[in-house]
Motif scaffolding. Structure first.
Motif, PDB file in Angstrom:
ATOM      1  N   GLY A 221      14.410 -14.241  11.467  1.00 33.15           N
ATOM      2  CA  GLY A 221      13.878 -14.568  12.788  1.00 33.15           C
ATOM      3  C   GLY A 221      12.409 -14.907  12.772  1.00 33.15           C
ATOM      4  O   GLY A 221      11.676 -14.581  13.714  1.00 33.15           O
ATOM      5  N   GLY A 222      11.950 -15.535  11.705  1.00 37.82           N
ATOM      6  CA  GLY A 222      10.577 -16.025  11.691  1.00 37.82           C
ATOM      7  C   GLY A 222       9.579 -15.171  10.941  1.00 37.82           C
ATOM      8  O   GLY A 222       8.417 -15.550  10.783  1.00 37.82           O
ATOM      9  N   LYS A 223       9.981 -13.986  10.446  1.00 38.25           N
ATOM     10  CA  LYS A 223       9.048 -13.130   9.716  1.00 38.25           C
ATOM     11  C   LYS A 223       8.735 -13.677   8.328  1.00 38.25           C
ATOM     12  O   LYS A 223       7.699 -13.381   7.757  1.00 38.25           O
ATOM     13  CB  LYS A 223       9.603 -11.709   9.604  1.00 38.25           C
ATOM     14  CG  LYS A 223       9.612 -10.939  10.915  1.00 38.25           C
ATOM     15  CD  LYS A 223      10.027  -9.492  10.685  1.00 38.25           C
ATOM     16  CE  LYS A 223       9.972  -8.701  11.971  1.00 38.25           C
ATOM     17  NZ  LYS A 223      10.352  -7.277  11.759  1.00 38.25           N
ATOM     18  N   ILE A 224       9.683 -14.429   7.757  1.00 37.51           N
ATOM     19  CA  ILE A 224       9.458 -15.002   6.440  1.00 37.51           C
ATOM     20  C   ILE A 224       8.784 -16.364   6.609  1.00 37.51           C
ATOM     21  O   ILE A 224       9.254 -17.213   7.373  1.00 37.51           O
ATOM     22  CB  ILE A 224      10.783 -15.178   5.670  1.00 37.51           C
ATOM     23  CG1 ILE A 224      11.443 -13.812   5.447  1.00 37.51           C
ATOM     24  CG2 ILE A 224      10.555 -15.878   4.333  1.00 37.51           C
ATOM     25  CD1 ILE A 224      12.794 -13.890   4.785  1.00 37.51           C
ATOM     26  N   LYS A 225       7.673 -16.558   5.917  1.00 44.32           N
ATOM     27  CA  LYS A 225       6.946 -17.820   5.992  1.00 44.32           C
ATOM     28  C   LYS A 225       7.126 -18.585   4.684  1.00 44.32           C
ATOM     29  O   LYS A 225       6.962 -18.012   3.596  1.00 44.32           O
ATOM     30  CB  LYS A 225       5.454 -17.554   6.227  1.00 44.32           C
ATOM     31  CG  LYS A 225       5.147 -16.738   7.478  1.00 44.32           C
ATOM     32  CD  LYS A 225       5.671 -17.405   8.749  1.00 44.32           C
ATOM     33  CE  LYS A 225       5.318 -16.580   9.988  1.00 44.32           C
ATOM     34  NZ  LYS A 225       5.870 -17.180  11.219  1.00 44.32           N
ATOM     35  N   TYR A 226       7.480 -19.862   4.800  1.00 37.41           N
ATOM     36  CA  TYR A 226       7.689 -20.697   3.625  1.00 37.41           C
ATOM     37  C   TYR A 226       6.537 -21.680   3.453  1.00 37.41           C
ATOM     38  O   TYR A 226       5.946 -22.160   4.444  1.00 37.41           O
ATOM     39  CB  TYR A 226       8.997 -21.496   3.765  1.00 37.41           C
ATOM     40  CG  TYR A 226      10.243 -20.635   3.780  1.00 37.41           C
ATOM     41  CD1 TYR A 226      10.826 -20.226   2.591  1.00 37.41           C
ATOM     42  CD2 TYR A 226      10.836 -20.279   4.995  1.00 37.41           C
ATOM     43  CE1 TYR A 226      11.984 -19.443   2.614  1.00 37.41           C
ATOM     44  CE2 TYR A 226      11.981 -19.503   5.020  1.00 37.41           C
ATOM     45  CZ  TYR A 226      12.556 -19.081   3.830  1.00 37.41           C
ATOM     46  OH  TYR A 226      13.682 -18.322   3.846  1.00 37.41           O
ATOM     47  N   ALA A 227       6.235 -21.970   2.197  1.00 39.23           N
ATOM     48  CA  ALA A 227       5.259 -23.013   1.928  1.00 39.23           C
ATOM     49  C   ALA A 227       5.835 -24.356   2.371  1.00 39.23           C
ATOM     50  O   ALA A 227       7.081 -24.515   2.456  1.00 39.23           O
ATOM     51  CB  ALA A 227       4.923 -23.052   0.438  1.00 39.23           C
ATOM     52  N   GLY A 229       7.517 -27.642   2.579  1.00 36.49           N
ATOM     53  CA  GLY A 229       8.484 -28.288   1.716  1.00 36.49           C
ATOM     54  C   GLY A 229       9.474 -27.345   1.049  1.00 36.49           C
ATOM     55  O   GLY A 229      10.364 -27.772   0.324  1.00 36.49           O
ATOM     56  N   TYR A 230       9.323 -26.044   1.299  1.00 38.40           N
ATOM     57  CA  TYR A 230      10.205 -25.061   0.638  1.00 38.40           C
ATOM     58  C   TYR A 230      11.062 -24.266   1.621  1.00 38.40           C
ATOM     59  O   TYR A 230      11.688 -23.296   1.264  1.00 38.40           O
ATOM     60  CB  TYR A 230       9.367 -24.077  -0.190  1.00 38.40           C
ATOM     61  CG  TYR A 230       8.781 -24.710  -1.433  1.00 38.40           C
ATOM     62  CD1 TYR A 230       9.500 -24.750  -2.621  1.00 38.40           C
ATOM     63  CD2 TYR A 230       7.520 -25.289  -1.384  1.00 38.40           C
ATOM     64  CE1 TYR A 230       8.962 -25.340  -3.766  1.00 38.40           C
ATOM     65  CE2 TYR A 230       6.965 -25.889  -2.516  1.00 38.40           C
ATOM     66  CZ  TYR A 230       7.709 -25.911  -3.700  1.00 38.40           C
ATOM     67  OH  TYR A 230       7.158 -26.488  -4.826  1.00 38.40           O
ATOM     68  N   THR A 231      11.097 -24.706   2.861  1.00 41.36           N
ATOM     69  CA  THR A 231      11.906 -24.013   3.871  1.00 41.36           C
ATOM     70  C   THR A 231      13.394 -24.143   3.531  1.00 41.36           C
ATOM     71  O   THR A 231      13.884 -25.264   3.302  1.00 41.36           O
ATOM     72  CB  THR A 231      11.665 -24.598   5.257  1.00 41.36           C
ATOM     73  OG1 THR A 231      10.261 -24.460   5.571  1.00 41.36           O
ATOM     74  CG2 THR A 231      12.504 -23.881   6.311  1.00 41.36           C
ATOM     75  N   ALA A 232      14.088 -23.043   3.478  1.00 39.21           N
ATOM     76  CA  ALA A 232      15.511 -23.051   3.140  1.00 39.21           C
ATOM     77  C   ALA A 232      16.303 -23.677   4.270  1.00 39.21           C
ATOM     78  O   ALA A 232      15.977 -23.507   5.448  1.00 39.21           O
ATOM     79  CB  ALA A 232      15.997 -21.639   2.883  1.00 39.21           C
TER      80      ALA A 232
END
Length: 236
Positions: A221-227, A229-232
Motif C-alpha cells: 500500500g505504498g510503504k515500499i519505494k522503488y527506484a 524504472g524498477y517498480t514491480a
C-alpha cells in the motif's frame, strides 16, 4: 521494543569460544583469520541471532497449550501410544510341498530343539533360520493364517502344517514359545508433557509465521519505494 546490548553479544561470543575453541581466545582469532572473517563480523552475526531469538520469544510469549488441546491430540493419535500384542514363536517356511511340510512336522514332534535348529537352517527363508526358527511377532504383523496360528495355538504346541494362499503361497510349521504378551496403551498422563511440548512448538511456529506474514503485508500500500524504472508490475 527489543534491545540487545554488548553484554549479551559478549556472552554469546564467550559461549562460542568455549564450545569450539575450549575457551581459547587465541584459537578463536586464528580460526577467524583463516576464514577471512573479522571479529566485528562475528559479533554482528551473534547480535542478529540474539535479536531473532528475542523477537521469537516476545511474539510467542503468550502462546499456551490448554489441557483440552492435549486431550484432543492424545485421542486423535491414540495409535501412537498403543503397543499391540506380541508372542515369541519358532517357525519354518517349508515350501510348496504339503508332503514335505508334514514330514518336517513329524520330525519336529519327535526331534525337539535339535530338529528345530537343523530343519530351520535347511529351509530358512530369512534370518530366523539362523536362530533355530525363533522370532517375535506382533499381532497383525504378518499374513492372516500365520497370525491366527501364532496367537491362538497353545504354548509349546507345534501347530500342524498350514498353508498361506495369499502372499507366500507355501506351507508353514510353527510353535509358540511363550504366552501372548497382551496389548497395552500408554496412559495419557505419562505422555502429556511430551504432547504439550510438541503442540507448544507447533503453535509457536505458526504464531511466528503469522507475525512475519502480517509484517510483510504491512509494507504493502505504498510503504515500499522503488527506484525509477524498477517498480514491480504487478506489485507483489
Amino acid at each position: 521494543g527489543i534491545t540487545i546490548g554488548d553484554a549479551e553479544v559478549q556472552k554469546r561470543l564467550d559461549q562460542l569460544k568455549k564450545t569450539y575453541f575450549n575457551g581459547s581466545d587465541a584459537k578463536y582469532k586464528a580460526q577467524i583469520k583463516k576464514q577471512h572473517v573479522t571479529d566485528a563480523q562475528i559479533r554482528s552475526d551473534l547480535r542478529s541471532q540474539a535479536i531473532s531469538q528475542a523477537l521469537y520469544d516476545k511474539v510467542t510469549s503468550s502462546v499456551k497449550v490448554p489441557q483440552s488441546q492435549v486431550d484432543a491430540y492424545y485421542k486423535s493419535h491414540l495409535s501412537l501410544y498403543q503397543q499391540p500384542a506380541t508372542r515369541d514363536v519358532r517357525y519354518i517356511l517349508v515350501g510348496k510341498s504339503k508332503a514335505t511340510a508334514e514330514s518336517v512336522y513329524n520330525q519336529l514332534k519327535s526331534g525337539g530343539d535339535k530338529a528345530w535348529c537343523t530343519l530351520a537352517k535347511k529351509y530358512k527363508k530369512d534370518s530366523s533360520g539362523d536362530n533355530c526358527g525363533k522370532a517375535t511377532f506382533t499381532k497383525g504383523q504378518t499374513v492372516a493364517v500365520f497370525d491366527n496360528a501364532a496367537f491362538q495355538t497353545a504354548t509349546k504346541v507345534i501347530h500342524p502344517p498350514f498353508y498361506d494362499p495369499t502372499q507366500y503361497k507355501a506351507w508353514f510349521v510353527m510353535e509358540p514359545l511363550s504366552a501372548v504378551k497382551k496389548a497395552k496403551t500408554t496412559p495419557e498422563k505419562q505422555v502429556a508433557a511430551s504432547i504439550r511440548q510438541t503442540l507448544l512448538t507447533q503453535d509457536k511456529s505458526k504464531t511466528m509465521s503469522d507475525f512475519v506474514t502480517k509484517t510483510m503485508k504491512g509494507f504493502c500500500g505504498g510503504k515500499i519505494k522503488y527506484a525509477v524504472g524498477y517498480t514491480a508490475s504487478p506489485d507483489p
